[in-house]
Design a protein around this motif. Structure first.
Motif, mmCIF file in Angstrom:
data_model
loop_
_atom_site.group_PDB
_atom_site.id
_atom_site.type_symbol
_atom_site.label_atom_id
_atom_site.label_comp_id
_atom_site.label_asym_id
_atom_site.label_seq_id
_atom_site.Cartn_x
_atom_site.Cartn_y
_atom_site.Cartn_z
ATOM 1 N N GLU A 20 0.245 -13.100 29.516
ATOM 2 C CA GLU A 20 -0.436 -12.405 30.427
ATOM 3 C C GLU A 20 -0.416 -11.070 30.073
ATOM 4 O O GLU A 20 -1.289 -10.333 29.924
ATOM 5 C CB GLU A 20 0.020 -12.463 31.909
ATOM 6 N N GLN A 21 0.823 -10.738 29.438
ATOM 7 C CA GLN A 21 1.119 -9.327 28.956
ATOM 8 C C GLN A 21 0.117 -8.966 27.671
ATOM 9 O O GLN A 21 -0.533 -7.776 27.412
ATOM 10 C CB GLN A 21 2.591 -9.136 28.632
ATOM 11 N N ILE A 22 0.159 -10.020 26.806
ATOM 12 C CA ILE A 22 -0.666 -9.951 25.384
ATOM 13 C C ILE A 22 -2.227 -9.906 25.968
ATOM 14 O O ILE A 22 -2.961 -8.921 25.211
ATOM 15 C CB ILE A 22 -0.430 -10.989 24.586
ATOM 16 N N GLN A 23 -2.565 -10.609 26.943
ATOM 17 C CA GLN A 23 -4.060 -10.673 27.227
ATOM 18 C C GLN A 23 -4.635 -9.238 27.870
ATOM 19 O O GLN A 23 -5.477 -8.886 27.878
ATOM 20 C CB GLN A 23 -4.493 -11.658 28.240
ATOM 21 N N ALA A 24 -3.301 -8.468 28.356
ATOM 22 C CA ALA A 24 -3.607 -7.506 29.222
ATOM 23 C C ALA A 24 -3.718 -6.132 28.176
ATOM 24 O O ALA A 24 -4.171 -5.035 28.615
ATOM 25 C CB ALA A 24 -2.620 -7.094 30.030
ATOM 26 N N TRP A 25 -3.339 -6.372 26.850
ATOM 27 C CA TRP A 25 -3.561 -5.364 25.907
ATOM 28 C C TRP A 25 -5.018 -4.855 25.723
ATOM 29 O O TRP A 25 -5.924 -5.824 25.591
ATOM 30 C CB TRP A 25 -3.083 -5.659 24.599
ATOM 31 N N PRO A 26 -5.573 -3.738 25.334
ATOM 32 C CA PRO A 26 -6.650 -3.422 25.015
ATOM 33 C C PRO A 26 -7.102 -3.845 23.834
ATOM 34 O O PRO A 26 -6.243 -4.128 22.784
ATOM 35 C CB PRO A 26 -6.706 -1.700 25.126
ATOM 36 N N GLU A 27 -8.512 -4.286 23.552
ATOM 37 C CA GLU A 27 -9.020 -4.566 22.125
ATOM 38 C C GLU A 27 -9.130 -3.635 21.393
ATOM 39 O O GLU A 27 -9.594 -2.565 21.604
ATOM 40 C CB GLU A 27 -10.102 -5.409 22.193
ATOM 41 N N GLU A 28 -8.600 -3.670 20.081
ATOM 42 C CA GLU A 28 -8.829 -2.710 19.088
ATOM 43 C C GLU A 28 -9.899 -3.084 17.870
ATOM 44 O O GLU A 28 -9.850 -4.151 17.623
ATOM 45 C CB GLU A 28 -7.582 -2.498 18.336
ATOM 46 N N LYS A 60 4.356 -13.484 29.090
ATOM 47 C CA LYS A 60 4.230 -12.892 27.748
ATOM 48 C C LYS A 60 2.614 -13.090 27.256
ATOM 49 O O LYS A 60 2.102 -12.152 26.934
ATOM 50 C CB LYS A 60 5.072 -13.559 26.672
#
Length: 383
Positions: A299-307, A297
């Motif tokens: 790793e999945q969150i860290q892979a999200w683009p920065e807004e 989880k």
């Protein structure tokens, strides 16, 4: 085995409450098949050494032995504890009215039998009633456990020899139903038991086909003073040896019981540790799985683009940003009015100052609300 005896035996095992009824029935059946004319089952009350009485199944009768080429019967009783075969049977020699117990290496003065086969019963996987009786036969053939009373008259001896019963056994104080009668023992064909006497035995040992039990006694020939003195010394020496052997046997039995208890305790502790190890392994597996899920989880969150923060908080246009600021200011004014009212109620502000600030805030709030309404109309949000 006789169907009536088999039915009685099944009912007796169930009523008394034996833990291993199938094993009990199999062992008793094997004994009755091999010694059907010698032993019979009875349900009797047994009194333990601590005074506790308990209804137990017993095998009462005689076991045949061969002593100096002649066959004799030894009256015995085998008591079977409720936890048999986990606990060894209790064996007694039960002399008739014309007999006395002859203490020896494996028999005490009360008739209780002791033997390594009984002492190490739990350590032998092949321990059973048939094997125990076979061991007792071998022991009694070497050292007979009973002998005839020396003061019995010839008339009593004749009555004993002509008696068709196997001796007087105490009737059960509590029984499930009358046990089958004790059968008389007939000498094996070809054994000259009615005319052959062992050397040095009492004439009462001479058995006819209807005799019921073996009795061993002192020699009928008078002893010389030297022989009598030697006989007394031998008796004293044997008695001391018997006492020493009994003490050693008691010590060995006690040590064996302690070792068995320690073994059972160790097994229980090992089983408990195994259960604990299983639970710990399960918890480790569950924790490892949860950690893997959390890492996935993360790793999945860290892979999200920065807004951009401004784009998330601010509106999509200048008008929307103005509406956002107006609503925030109007809510702030409303909170300020609430706090002024609370301060007035607590006498922290004077009434004149409160009224002055309330008018100014209310006027400003009205202007904010009017502007908010105008902006909403411009954006198409008509109320």
């Amino acid at each position: 085995m006789d169907p009536e005896i088999a039915e009685w035996l099944q009912r007796a095992l169930l009523t008394i409450g034996y833990q291993h009824r199938e094993r009990m029935y199999a062992d008793v059946e094997a004994v009755l098949q091999l010694f059907q004319n010698f032993l019979v089952p009875k349900a009797e009350t047994y009194t333990h050494d601590n005074g506790r009485s308990q209804l137990l199944l017993s095998l009462i009768g005689t076991v045949p032995i061969v002593y100096q080429s002649a066959t004799y019967n030894i009256p015995v009783a085998f008591w079977l504890p409720t936890s048999y075969p986990s606990v060894a049977p209790i064996v007694f020699v039960t002399p008739t009215a014309l007999m006395l117990v002859k203490p020896g290496k494996y028999v005490d003065v009360s008739g209780r039998c002791y033997h390594p086969y009984l002492a190490y019963w739990n350590n032998r996987s092949d321990s059973n009633l048939v094997g125990l009786i076979s061991v007792m036969q071998g022991v009694f053939s070497q050292e007979p456990p009973v002998y005839a009373k020396s003061n019995v008259s010839s008339q009593q001896q004749q009555q004993q020899q002509s008696s068709p019963t196997m001796g007087s056994y105490p009737s059960p104080t509590t029984s499930l139903r009358p046990a089958p009668p004790i059968l008389n023992y007939s000498p094996r064909s070809g054994a000259n038991t009615s005319t052959t006497q062992p050397s040095g035995a009492n004439p009462q040992l001479n058995r006819s086909s209807s005799s019921s039990a073996a009795a061993f006694g002192p020699s009928a020939h008078p002893l010389t003073p030297q022989q009598a003195q030697l006989h007394t010394k031998l008796q004293t020496t044997l008695l001391e040896y018997k006492r020493a052997s009994s003490r050693e046997m008691d010590t060995l039995v006690t040590v064996n019981k302690q070792l068995n208890d320690a073994e059972n305790s160790t097994k229980a502790e090992i089983e408990s540790l195994r259960d604990l190890h299983t639970k710990i392994q399960y918890n480790i597996t569950t924790l490892t799985r949860c950690i893997e899920q959390l890492n996935a989880k993360i790793e999945q969150i860290q892979a999200w683009p920065e807004e951009p923060v401004d784009e998330i908080i601010c509106g999509s246009s200048v008008v929307h940003n103005q509406l956002f600021e107006l609503v925030a200011e109007e809510i702030a004014i409303e909170d300020t009015i609430y706090l002024l009212g609370k301060a007035l109620s607590q006498d922290k502000v004077e009434l004149n100052a409160y009224m002055k600030h309330l008018r100014n805030l209310s006027r400003e709030q009205f202007m904010k609300k009017a502007l908010i309404k105008k902006v909403k109309v411009q954006l198409g949000h008509v109320e």
